[in-house]
Design a protein around this motif. Structure first.
Motif, PDB file in Angstrom:
ATOM      1  N   GLY A  35       0.800  -1.221   0.000  1.00 28.73           N
ATOM      2  CA  GLY A  35       0.000   0.000   0.000  1.00 28.73           C
ATOM      3  C   GLY A  35       0.826   1.261   0.000  1.00 28.73           C
ATOM      4  N   LEU A  36       2.050   1.210   0.517  1.00 29.03           N
ATOM      5  CA  LEU A  36       2.915   2.380   0.481  1.00 29.03           C
ATOM      6  C   LEU A  36       3.222   2.789  -0.953  1.00 29.03           C
ATOM      7  CD1 LEU A  36       5.483   1.770   3.370  1.00 29.03           C
ATOM      8  CD2 LEU A  36       3.703   3.526   3.245  1.00 29.03           C
ATOM      9  N   ALA A  37       3.516   1.812  -1.808  1.00 25.86           N
ATOM     10  CA  ALA A  37       3.788   2.110  -3.211  1.00 25.86           C
ATOM     11  C   ALA A  37       2.536   2.645  -3.904  1.00 25.86           C
ATOM     12  CB  ALA A  37       4.297   0.861  -3.924  1.00 25.86           C
ATOM     13  N   MET A  38       1.397   2.086  -3.576  1.00 24.94           N
ATOM     14  CA  MET A  38       0.148   2.550  -4.172  1.00 24.94           C
ATOM     15  C   MET A  38      -0.170   3.974  -3.733  1.00 24.94           C
ATOM     16  SD  MET A  38      -1.977  -0.996  -3.570  1.00 24.94           S
ATOM     17  CE  MET A  38      -3.145  -0.947  -4.913  1.00 24.94           C
ATOM     18  N   VAL A  98     -13.539  -4.276   0.240  1.00 28.59           N
ATOM     19  CA  VAL A  98     -12.314  -4.574  -0.506  1.00 28.59           C
ATOM     20  C   VAL A  98     -11.318  -5.308   0.383  1.00 28.59           C
ATOM     21  CG1 VAL A  98     -10.362  -3.545  -1.724  1.00 28.59           C
ATOM     22  CG2 VAL A  98     -12.658  -2.636  -2.074  1.00 28.59           C
ATOM     23  N   ASN A  99     -11.252  -4.937   1.655  1.00 29.73           N
ATOM     24  CA  ASN A  99     -10.339  -5.612   2.572  1.00 29.73           C
ATOM     25  C   ASN A  99     -10.684  -7.086   2.715  1.00 29.73           C
ATOM     26  OD1 ASN A  99      -8.195  -5.742   4.417  1.00 29.73           O
ATOM     27  ND2 ASN A  99      -9.535  -5.366   6.149  1.00 29.73           N
ATOM     28  N   PHE A 100     -11.976  -7.412   2.704  1.00 31.39           N
ATOM     29  CA  PHE A 100     -12.407  -8.808   2.846  1.00 31.39           C
ATOM     30  C   PHE A 100     -12.037  -9.632   1.612  1.00 31.39           C
ATOM     31  CE2 PHE A 100     -14.398  -7.884   6.693  1.00 31.39           C
ATOM     32  CZ  PHE A 100     -15.007  -9.009   7.222  1.00 31.39           C
ATOM     33  N   GLY A 108      -2.873  -1.177   1.599  1.00 31.00           N
ATOM     34  CA  GLY A 108      -3.307  -1.067   0.213  1.00 31.00           C
ATOM     35  C   GLY A 108      -4.780  -1.330   0.020  1.00 31.00           C
ATOM     36  N   SER A 109      -5.306  -2.355   0.710  1.00 32.93           N
ATOM     37  CA  SER A 109      -6.717  -2.702   0.510  1.00 32.93           C
ATOM     38  C   SER A 109      -7.634  -1.587   1.006  1.00 32.93           C
ATOM     39  CB  SER A 109      -7.041  -4.021   1.218  1.00 32.93           C
ATOM     40  OG  SER A 109      -6.855  -3.916   2.613  1.00 32.93           O
ATOM     41  N   MET A 110      -7.314  -0.980   2.144  1.00 31.36           N
ATOM     42  CA  MET A 110      -8.134   0.119   2.635  1.00 31.36           C
ATOM     43  C   MET A 110      -8.003   1.349   1.742  1.00 31.36           C
ATOM     44  SD  MET A 110      -8.238  -0.074   6.797  1.00 31.36           S
ATOM     45  CE  MET A 110      -6.532   0.373   7.084  1.00 31.36           C
ATOM     46  N   LEU A 111      -6.813   1.559   1.172  1.00 33.91           N
ATOM     47  CA  LEU A 111      -6.602   2.700   0.279  1.00 33.91           C
ATOM     48  C   LEU A 111      -7.465   2.588  -0.973  1.00 33.91           C
ATOM     49  CD1 LEU A 111      -5.055   5.201  -0.788  1.00 33.91           C
ATOM     50  CD2 LEU A 111      -3.321   3.599  -1.645  1.00 33.91           C
ATOM     51  N   ILE A 112      -7.411   1.455  -1.666  1.00 32.37           N
ATOM     52  CA  ILE A 112      -8.174   1.348  -2.913  1.00 32.37           C
ATOM     53  C   ILE A 112      -9.674   1.247  -2.632  1.00 32.37           C
ATOM     54  CG2 ILE A 112      -6.230   0.374  -4.165  1.00 32.37           C
ATOM     55  CD1 ILE A 112      -7.434  -2.377  -3.889  1.00 32.37           C
ATOM     56  N   GLY A 113     -10.038   0.697  -1.474  1.00 30.59           N
ATOM     57  CA  GLY A 113     -11.451   0.686  -1.105  1.00 30.59           C
ATOM     58  C   GLY A 113     -11.982   2.089  -0.894  1.00 30.59           C
TER      59      GLY A 113
END
Length: 432
Positions: free
Chosen positions: A50-53, A157-159, A228-233
């Motif tokens: 998620g840091l890269a995203m 998205v996290n799930f 990352g999952s929380m970011l894109i969600g």
């Protein structure tokens, strides 16, 4: 369109180049996903993708603020910066969870804070298309509804982040469908200036997913983790709120081909894009509550693990879920831009193909296992034409001084039991 594509490529390139650096940071920080019985990966894997995203999102937003086509979105408007700030909050919250581990209530509080910040700065629902008109409520009510929608999107998205490349692919495909809808819709209703926040956010979202996928497809070299999952969600929810809650449904009916309940499409499309994650989320919460467990407890019954149990390989299970996301998402937007009858016929045919692909391993097993079982029955004297009497050998008695289950048979049983314990039939807890 060229501006959005440029931002998409910029976000993808930044994310792709920053991911190896994020992998090194994760290794030094000890943010590694260990191999457990309920996981499907076979080696410890870093989980700070998620840091890269986030780096891709920051670079793309800064570049967008300097583009003549999009600079009006950033001038005297704090909404884009609020989205970026909220994205940074949930991503850094995920980093803390990936490194040290946070309890569910702390994570939920951080998600509410990020969603509330966006809503406070203008990224919120002001109305909902409903029954041929607008459903308008109090400002406080819609602020709460906005926060709830964003938090649900984040956790959905996290799930679904349980197999290599699954979450990035599902969100990238769904985001691409949403971008097509928001861009074509904006061009239809506003020919002078069709720059909008929803299209910007979802274009950047698709870019970071594409940039991360080469590092995350099976076998993954890095996981996106909660960072990352929380970011894109959050980004997907923010784009959906930007388009859904600020659209006059009377305008949608002007789109050629939108004969089927056009006022419902702004509500339908975000649900269609998130259908798989939402289905997995709701079903997981229901079954855990009914079993007397916490809704946040890990189990082995997520959608992707059901596909593994059905007989799909790791990579094929991911492709099946990508296929379903494509069918549902693009089928939904076809209702707005294609006449009703062709849209429904095409959608029905695509759904049939998806069902056949999903059930493929079960159909193959039924064709092959049936004749094999019949031959086994005939060979053991239980099939048609078998003799009336079957010679049965008495069970072997353990020799003196030897415990039952010891020796080669005991070792084989232990090996088999160990293999079953690590078989990929379980659900993945949040990678963090």
């Amino acid at each position: 369109m060229r501006a959005y594509l440029l931002l998409l490529l910029l976000a993808a390139g930044t994310t792709y180049l920053a991911t190896p650096l994020a992998r090194r940071v994760a290794e030094r920080a000890g943010a590694m996903t260990a191999v457990r019985a309920r996981d499907v990966h076979s080696v410890p894997t870093p989980r700070l993708g998620g840091l890269a995203m986030l780096a891709g999102v920051v670079v793309a937003f800064v570049a967008a603020s300097r583009m003549p086509f999009l600079e009006d979105l950033f001038s005297d408007n704090r909404a884009p910066w609020a989205v970026l700030a909220a994205a940074a909050i949930v991503s850094l919250l995920g980093v803390a969870d990936d490194v040290w581990g946070l309890d569910p209530l702390t994570k939920l509080a951080g998600q509410v804070l990020a969603a509330g910040l966006m809503a406070w700065q203008g990224v919120q629902l002001y109305s909902l298309p409903w029954g041929g008109g607008l459903l308008v409520g109090s400002a406080g009510l819609f602020l709460v509804v906005t926060v709830l929608a964003v938090v649900v999107g984040i956790n959905a998205v996290n799930f679904v982040d349980g197999l290599d490349g699954l979450a990035a692919g599902v969100v990238g495909i769904g985001g691409a469908a949403f971008f097509v809808y928001s861009y074509l819709f904006t061009r239809t209703v506003n020919t002078d200036n069709y720059a909008n926040l929803g299209s910007l956010v979802v274009a950047v979202l698709v870019g970071v997913c594409l940039g991360f996928l080469p590092h995350n497809v099976h076998p993954a070299r890095i996981f996106m983790g909660d960072s990352g999952s929380m970011l894109i969600g959050l980004l997907l929810a923010a784009s959906a709120v930007s388009v859904t809650g600020q659209v006059d449904p009377a305008v949608i009916s002007q789109i050629s081909g939108a004969q089927v309940a056009p006022v419902f499409l702004p509500v339908l499309l975000p649900v269609a894009v998130l259908l798989l994650p939402l289905t997995d989320l709701v079903w997981a919460v229901v079954r855990r509550v009914l079993a007397g467990q916490s809704p946040f407890a890990a189990d082995k019954l997520h959608l992707h693990h059901r596909l593994l149990s059905l007989g799909h390989t790791h990579g094929r299970a991911v492709m099946v879920l990508w296929l379903w996301t494509t069918v549902v998402s693009f089928g939904a937007i076809s209702l707005a831009f294609v006449p009703l009858r062709p849209a429904l016929l095409g959608w029905g045919g695509a759904l049939l193909v998806a069902v056949l692909v999903t059930l493929g391993p079960a159909r193959r097993r039924s064709r092959t296992h049936g004749p094999v079982l019949l031959r086994m029955r005939e060979g053991t004297g239980t099939g048609p034409g078998a003799p009336d009497r079957v010679m049965r050998q008495p069970p072997a008695q353990p020799s003196a001084g030897r415990r039952p289950g010891s020796g080669s048979e005991g070792r084989q049983g232990g090996q088999q039991g160990g293999h079953r314990a690590s078989a990929p039939t379980g659900g993945r807890p949040p990678r963090g």
